[in-house]
Design an enzyme around this catalytic site. Structure first.
Site, PDB file in Angstrom:
ATOM      1  N   CYS A  15      47.085  37.257  41.827  1.00 30.71           N
ATOM      2  CA  CYS A  15      45.929  38.153  41.920  1.00 30.71           C
ATOM      3  C   CYS A  15      45.262  38.315  40.550  1.00 30.71           C
ATOM      4  O   CYS A  15      45.923  38.661  39.565  1.00 30.71           O
ATOM      5  CB  CYS A  15      46.400  39.512  42.445  1.00 30.71           C
ATOM      6  SG  CYS A  15      45.157  40.808  42.323  1.00 30.71           S
ATOM      7  N   GLU A  59      35.052  46.261  40.245  1.00 30.84           N
ATOM      8  CA  GLU A  59      34.259  45.323  41.038  1.00 30.84           C
ATOM      9  C   GLU A  59      34.121  45.849  42.457  1.00 30.84           C
ATOM     10  O   GLU A  59      35.068  46.394  43.015  1.00 30.84           O
ATOM     11  CB  GLU A  59      34.962  43.969  41.101  1.00 30.84           C
ATOM     12  CG  GLU A  59      35.061  43.313  39.755  1.00 30.84           C
ATOM     13  CD  GLU A  59      35.839  41.995  39.792  1.00 30.84           C
ATOM     14  OE1 GLU A  59      36.029  41.444  40.891  1.00 30.84           O
ATOM     15  OE2 GLU A  59      36.241  41.554  38.722  1.00 30.84           O
ATOM     16  N   SER A  80      44.418  49.086  52.021  1.00 36.10           N
ATOM     17  CA  SER A  80      45.418  48.017  51.887  1.00 36.10           C
ATOM     18  C   SER A  80      46.391  48.355  50.765  1.00 36.10           C
ATOM     19  O   SER A  80      45.979  48.672  49.649  1.00 36.10           O
ATOM     20  CB  SER A  80      44.697  46.702  51.570  1.00 36.10           C
ATOM     21  OG  SER A  80      45.620  45.678  51.289  1.00 36.10           O
ATOM     22  N   CYS A 126      33.824  46.200  50.057  1.00 36.48           N
ATOM     23  CA  CYS A 126      35.199  46.100  49.575  1.00 36.48           C
ATOM     24  C   CYS A 126      35.253  46.860  48.238  1.00 36.48           C
ATOM     25  O   CYS A 126      34.602  46.485  47.276  1.00 36.48           O
ATOM     26  CB  CYS A 126      35.554  44.627  49.404  1.00 36.48           C
ATOM     27  SG  CYS A 126      37.217  44.355  48.825  1.00 36.48           S
ATOM     28  N   CYS A 166      39.256  39.811  44.389  1.00 31.86           N
ATOM     29  CA  CYS A 166      39.324  41.022  43.573  1.00 31.86           C
ATOM     30  C   CYS A 166      39.790  40.717  42.160  1.00 31.86           C
ATOM     31  O   CYS A 166      40.721  39.960  41.946  1.00 31.86           O
ATOM     32  CB  CYS A 166      40.200  42.085  44.233  1.00 31.86           C
ATOM     33  SG  CYS A 166      41.967  41.793  44.143  1.00 31.86           S
ATOM     34  N   CYS A 204      50.956  41.287  40.731  1.00 30.98           N
ATOM     35  CA  CYS A 204      51.169  40.198  41.692  1.00 30.98           C
ATOM     36  C   CYS A 204      50.636  38.909  41.047  1.00 30.98           C
ATOM     37  O   CYS A 204      49.532  38.888  40.493  1.00 30.98           O
ATOM     38  CB  CYS A 204      50.446  40.495  43.006  1.00 30.98           C
ATOM     39  SG  CYS A 204      50.982  42.083  43.700  1.00 30.98           S
ATOM     40  N   CYS A 258      44.982  46.853  37.695  1.00 32.46           N
ATOM     41  CA  CYS A 258      46.165  47.173  38.492  1.00 32.46           C
ATOM     42  C   CYS A 258      47.402  46.848  37.672  1.00 32.46           C
ATOM     43  O   CYS A 258      47.447  45.842  36.970  1.00 32.46           O
ATOM     44  CB  CYS A 258      46.169  46.366  39.792  1.00 32.46           C
ATOM     45  SG  CYS A 258      47.571  46.767  40.872  1.00 32.46           S
TER      46      CYS A 258
HETATM   47  N1  SAH Z   1      46.426  46.460  45.904  1.00 34.78           N
HETATM   48  C1  SAH Z   1      46.172  46.366  47.277  1.00 34.78           C
HETATM   49  C2  SAH Z   1      44.709  46.182  47.630  1.00 34.78           C
HETATM   50  C3  SAH Z   1      43.894  45.257  46.754  1.00 34.78           C
HETATM   51  S1  SAH Z   1      44.226  43.557  46.901  1.00 34.78           S
HETATM   52  C4  SAH Z   1      47.021  45.272  47.892  1.00 34.78           C
HETATM   53  O1  SAH Z   1      47.611  44.497  47.151  1.00 34.78           O
HETATM   54  O2  SAH Z   1      47.114  45.236  49.103  1.00 34.78           O
HETATM   55  C5  SAH Z   1      43.539  43.132  48.471  1.00 34.78           C
HETATM   56  C6  SAH Z   1      44.178  41.923  49.118  1.00 34.78           C
HETATM   57  O3  SAH Z   1      43.829  40.715  48.419  1.00 34.78           O
HETATM   58  C7  SAH Z   1      45.706  41.972  49.094  1.00 34.78           C
HETATM   59  O4  SAH Z   1      46.217  41.585  50.356  1.00 34.78           O
HETATM   60  C8  SAH Z   1      46.042  40.962  48.028  1.00 34.78           C
HETATM   61  O5  SAH Z   1      47.358  40.486  48.142  1.00 34.78           O
HETATM   62  C9  SAH Z   1      44.992  39.926  48.261  1.00 34.78           C
HETATM   63  N2  SAH Z   1      44.799  38.975  47.152  1.00 34.78           N
HETATM   64  C10 SAH Z   1      44.914  39.203  45.846  1.00 34.78           C
HETATM   65  N3  SAH Z   1      44.663  38.068  45.144  1.00 34.78           N
HETATM   66  C11 SAH Z   1      44.368  37.114  46.043  1.00 34.78           C
HETATM   67  C12 SAH Z   1      44.036  35.745  45.941  1.00 34.78           C
HETATM   68  N4  SAH Z   1      43.945  35.130  44.759  1.00 34.78           N
HETATM   69  N5  SAH Z   1      43.791  35.042  47.072  1.00 34.78           N
HETATM   70  C13 SAH Z   1      43.872  35.655  48.289  1.00 34.78           C
HETATM   71  N6  SAH Z   1      44.182  36.954  48.453  1.00 34.78           N
HETATM   72  C14 SAH Z   1      44.439  37.680  47.346  1.00 34.78           C
HETATM   73 FE1  SF4 Z   2      47.476  45.039  42.381  1.00 36.05          FE
HETATM   74 FE2  SF4 Z   2      46.423  42.669  42.981  1.00 36.05          FE
HETATM   75 FE3  SF4 Z   2      48.971  43.184  43.591  1.00 36.05          FE
HETATM   76 FE4  SF4 Z   2      46.979  44.412  44.956  1.00 36.05          FE
HETATM   77  S1  SF4 Z   2      47.419  42.210  44.918  1.00 36.05           S
HETATM   78  S2  SF4 Z   2      48.848  45.343  44.085  1.00 36.05           S
HETATM   79  S3  SF4 Z   2      45.470  44.641  43.297  1.00 36.05           S
HETATM   80  S4  SF4 Z   2      48.113  43.075  41.515  1.00 36.05           S
END
Ligand code: SAH
Ligand code: SF4
Length: 350
Positions: A121, A94, A196, A107, A338, A118, A114
């Site tokens: 996410c 995406e 990031s 972005c 994302c 997390c 991934c």
């Molecule tokens: N993997 C990297 C970059 C991609 S995620 C990272 O984790 O930093 C980009 C940002 O979006 C990260 O700060 C992540 O924690 C945040 N993010 C992911 N899911 C989210 C959500 N549901 N609401 C708000 N921020 C989110």
């Molecule tokens: Fe992966 Fe999403 Fe965690 Fe970033 S926030 S490391 S994209 S699982």
């Protein structure tokens, strides 16, 4: 997947090697590079200053494109566009373009999915399909640069905050940055790029040593190990103390400011206690905290913080002199967070 090399994966030197291998003068490589990265052509055939025979040979030797739009959505306010791209295999990435006032920010995804899981996410909820190549990263950028170019507009900022963990695909991400900042081609300013990371500590050290001007953001989201571990499994491997040491090392080595990302989740990480713990972690560091209210995702029950709690949290940081910004969620009506669009596409396919 097709075996032909992919144009956007090539370094300038590799492209030169291919062109001289075709018994053409090396200056043709510069022309091809310019056509691809400055004129935004869509095929070798469109490279009008290249002899027809060379265009045909290049079409034979190389793939021009790897990404094809699968879903293309525009937010109701018209400022956020999100595309789910198909890659040559069955994987998808995406890419989002945000256009508010004078900024045009793309972005970009750095992996198809991934593996880091997390909890909040959408990308993490779907798992990893595969690492993508530098060319597949670069082509996402070029896609939007080309779209903007048609309207005599241009990208101003690039954030590697789409699907995937950039530091889990470090070499390809760094190669993509090299290509995008190459002054013979796309010539994008490194200072306008932000990577990031969720906090892959060895790579933060490595990134600090590269001595480029690219900005670093770290997804912190919690200030105590127990809480962070429950949201970001990577914290078991690299706990907060280790992570903060790496961040301080980055700031000292590069003399650059570091950003921290914090998704505000109601009743989870938005307490005054967490704010005070955060102050302890960041006191004295050259940094900035970016807050964003949680984007709802299918696999996570939490919701965004209430405004009152956000205000209290931010007041504690401000009282301690820690600069911070509350970012507005963009494109919520098109699942612009994302990994959300892929989640929807997979649901439809099932
Ligand atoms: N993997 C990297 C970059 C991609 S995620 C990272 O984790 O930093 C980009 C940002 O979006 C990260 O700060 C992540 O924690 C945040 N993010 C992911 N899911 C989210 C959500 N549901 N609401 C708000 N921020 C989110
Ligand atoms: Fe992966 Fe999403 Fe965690 Fe970033 S926030 S490391 S994209 S699982």
């Amino acid at each position: 997947m097709t075996k032909k090399p992919f144009l956007f994966d090539l370094t300038f030197e590799e492209l030169t090697g291919i062109i001289t291998g075709l018994r053409e003068p090396s200056y043709r490589a510069k022309q091809v590079w310019e056509q691809a990265y400055r004129m935004f052509v869509s095929s070798f055939d469109e490279m009008s200053n290249i002899p027809v025979k060379l265009r045909a040979n290049l079409t034979e030797e190389l793939n021009f494109s790897h990404i094809t739009p699968h879903t293309d959505l525009l937010s109701s306010d018209g400022h956020t566009r999100k595309i789910l791209f198909d890659l040559p295999d069955s994987s998808q990435v995406e890419t989002v373009l945000m256009g508010y006032s004078v900024r045009r920010t793309a972005c970009i995804s750095t992996q198809a999915g991934c593996a880091l899981g997390c909890t909040f996410c959408a990308t993490g909820q779907g798992g990893l399909q595969r690492n993508i190549t530098s060319g597949e990263i670069v082509e996402q950028v070029l896609f939007f640069a080309k779209e903007l170019n048609k309207k005599e507009d241009r990208l101003t900022n690039l954030v590697f905050m789409g699907m995937g963990e950039p530091f889990a695909n470090y070499n390809e991400v760094m190669k993509a940055i090299d290509t995008l900042t190459d002054s013979r081609g796309f010539n994008f300013g490194a200072r306008r790029i932000t990577v990031s990371t969720v906090g892959i500590v060895p790579m933060i050290h490595r990134f600090a040593e590269t001595n480029n001007q690219v900005n670093l953001a770290v997804s912190l989201h919690a200030a105590t190990d127990e809480l962070r571990e429950s949201m970001l499994p990577i914290n078991k491997r690299y706990p907060i103390e280790v992570l903060m040491n790496a961040c301080r090392d980055y700031v000292n080595t590069t003399n650059r400011r570091i950003s921290f990302e914090w998704a505000l989740i109601d009743g989870v990480n938005d307490s005054a206690d967490q704010a005070r713990e955060l102050v302890k972690l960041l006191k004295g560091m050259t940094c900035h905290v970016n807050f964003i209210p949680l984007n709802p995702t299918r696999g996570f029950k939490g919701s965004e913080s209430l405004q009152k709690r956000i205000d209290t949290f931010r007041n504690i940081l401000e009282g301690a002199g820690i600069p911070n910004t509350l970012r507005i969620r963009r494109g919520i009506d098109i699942n612009a967070g994302c990994g959300q669009l892929r989640q929807e596409a997979q649901k439809v396919q099932k």
